[in-house]
Design an enzyme around this catalytic site. Sequence first.
Site, PDB file in Angstrom:
ATOM      1  N   LYS A 192     -10.820  -9.640  62.735  1.00 38.96           N
ATOM      2  CA  LYS A 192     -10.682  -8.373  61.995  1.00 38.96           C
ATOM      3  C   LYS A 192      -9.242  -7.941  61.905  1.00 38.96           C
ATOM      4  CE  LYS A 192      -9.761  -5.631  65.756  1.00 38.96           C
ATOM      5  NZ  LYS A 192      -8.538  -4.843  65.964  1.00 38.96           N
ATOM      6  N   VAL A 247      -5.274 -15.830  69.746  1.00 44.25           N
ATOM      7  CA  VAL A 247      -5.650 -15.327  71.067  1.00 44.25           C
ATOM      8  C   VAL A 247      -4.726 -14.177  71.452  1.00 44.25           C
ATOM      9  CG1 VAL A 247      -5.868 -15.930  73.510  1.00 44.25           C
ATOM     10  CG2 VAL A 247      -6.534 -17.588  71.747  1.00 44.25           C
ATOM     11  N   ALA A 248      -5.310 -13.104  71.987  1.00 36.95           N
ATOM     12  CA  ALA A 248      -4.551 -11.924  72.445  1.00 36.95           C
ATOM     13  C   ALA A 248      -3.648 -11.389  71.341  1.00 36.95           C
ATOM     14  CB  ALA A 248      -3.721 -12.257  73.685  1.00 36.95           C
ATOM     15  N   GLY A 249      -4.188 -11.390  70.109  1.00 39.48           N
ATOM     16  CA  GLY A 249      -3.386 -10.955  68.965  1.00 39.48           C
ATOM     17  C   GLY A 249      -3.823  -9.657  68.336  1.00 39.48           C
ATOM     18  N   GLY A 250      -4.743  -8.924  68.973  1.00 36.00           N
ATOM     19  CA  GLY A 250      -5.201  -7.665  68.399  1.00 36.00           C
ATOM     20  C   GLY A 250      -6.129  -7.847  67.219  1.00 36.00           C
ATOM     21  N   MET A 251      -6.786  -9.024  67.119  1.00 37.12           N
ATOM     22  CA  MET A 251      -7.663  -9.307  65.986  1.00 37.12           C
ATOM     23  C   MET A 251      -9.104  -9.577  66.420  1.00 37.12           C
ATOM     24  SD  MET A 251      -5.173 -11.561  63.538  1.00 37.12           S
ATOM     25  CE  MET A 251      -6.345 -11.486  62.185  1.00 37.12           C
ATOM     26  N   ALA A 252      -9.434  -9.257  67.667  1.00 34.63           N
ATOM     27  CA  ALA A 252     -10.806  -9.290  68.175  1.00 34.63           C
ATOM     28  C   ALA A 252     -11.435 -10.673  68.139  1.00 34.63           C
ATOM     29  CB  ALA A 252     -11.681  -8.282  67.420  1.00 34.63           C
ATOM     30  N   ASP A 283     -15.090  -3.510  70.467  1.00 38.27           N
ATOM     31  CA  ASP A 283     -14.847  -4.290  69.262  1.00 38.27           C
ATOM     32  C   ASP A 283     -15.957  -5.293  68.959  1.00 38.27           C
ATOM     33  OD1 ASP A 283     -12.476  -3.085  68.585  1.00 38.27           O
ATOM     34  OD2 ASP A 283     -11.183  -4.651  69.395  1.00 38.27           O
ATOM     35  N   GLY A 331     -11.958 -12.644  70.775  1.00 38.19           N
ATOM     36  CA  GLY A 331     -12.915 -12.692  71.872  1.00 38.19           C
ATOM     37  C   GLY A 331     -14.182 -11.914  71.549  1.00 38.19           C
ATOM     38  N   SER A 332     -14.036 -10.808  70.846  1.00 38.59           N
ATOM     39  CA  SER A 332     -15.204 -10.020  70.450  1.00 38.59           C
ATOM     40  C   SER A 332     -16.048 -10.779  69.432  1.00 38.59           C
ATOM     41  CB  SER A 332     -14.756  -8.682  69.858  1.00 38.59           C
ATOM     42  OG  SER A 332     -14.108  -7.892  70.840  1.00 38.59           O
TER      43      SER A 332
END
Length: 328
Positions: A32, A122-127, A163, A129-130
């Site tokens: 996202k 990864v860990a980019g504020g784009m969800a 998220d 993992g969600s």
Amino acid sequence: MSPLHAVPGTGAAPRPPRSGSMTKVRVEAPGKVNLFLSAGAPAADGYHPLTTVFQAVRLIETVTARRQAADLHGTITLTLDEPDPDVPTDETNLAVRAAALLAETAGVGDGVDLLLRKRVPVAGGMAGGSADAAAALLACNALWGTGLSLTELTELAARLGADVPFPLLGATAVGHGRGDRLTPLMARGTYHWVFATAAEGLSTPAVFRRFDELAEASPTGVAAVPAEVPASLTAALRDGNAAALAAALHNDLQAAALDLRPQLADVIALAESAGALRAIVSGSGPTIAALAPDPAAAMRVANALNASGLVAEALRADAPVAGARVVG
């Protein structure tokens, strides 16, 4: 585990667990971008109330749920198709937690091996993992034959993280509360994004802490409640007007992310000078989201960013796209 279950909060009567006949199920779920993000002052529980607009982008996470061998009955494991030291494969992975929550809720004793193919930074504020968690919920629901509705899966998703519900819904939506109370939003047309990733992630809690610190130092502080989505943004989406949408993009966390990682300002400046209508920090960062007027401009922006040495990688993706779906 109990042989009967009811999904929390639905009021549904208990029902017996079901046993699916599939040996594997493959599900895709999107990452996202936040078109708008407004945060209010933290509540007593420490969480910030949010108003945000999510848009699902064609950077797709794929989770394949596979039945475990008989000697691993009841075990949940996760395998990456491409090993990544930044992605855990134990019970701390959100996809593993999603499968475990569904099994507990539905009274399922079967195990599952989750094969994860990652395409969201990864860990980019784009969800990313969600999206993995949403895909795992949908895949295991089909694999185990538990028969939960989308509404019930969404309620489980909200228990996993704020998220996680959105990748189940996809398209474009307004999020309230912690961002998990979703209302679909009409959006016409296709939007062309370039996402500039960083070699090192940014901690979301650290960004929110810095947001609070900056607010305390400001004469105006931070509003008790977040701002509502501006009419200019919803009108731009209804009209399919990329230029108007670019002008309405907003992220309350951007100042905090730039304060923690000042070089991100250079990425924003380069993206806009290369032809982006607007570039902003995506969510809590450090990914920069640049909205381009068309595919050709998006390619020029991506090429300029990739040649700059300022970013780990620049990825192009169109939006909006559908939410999580079974593909095999």
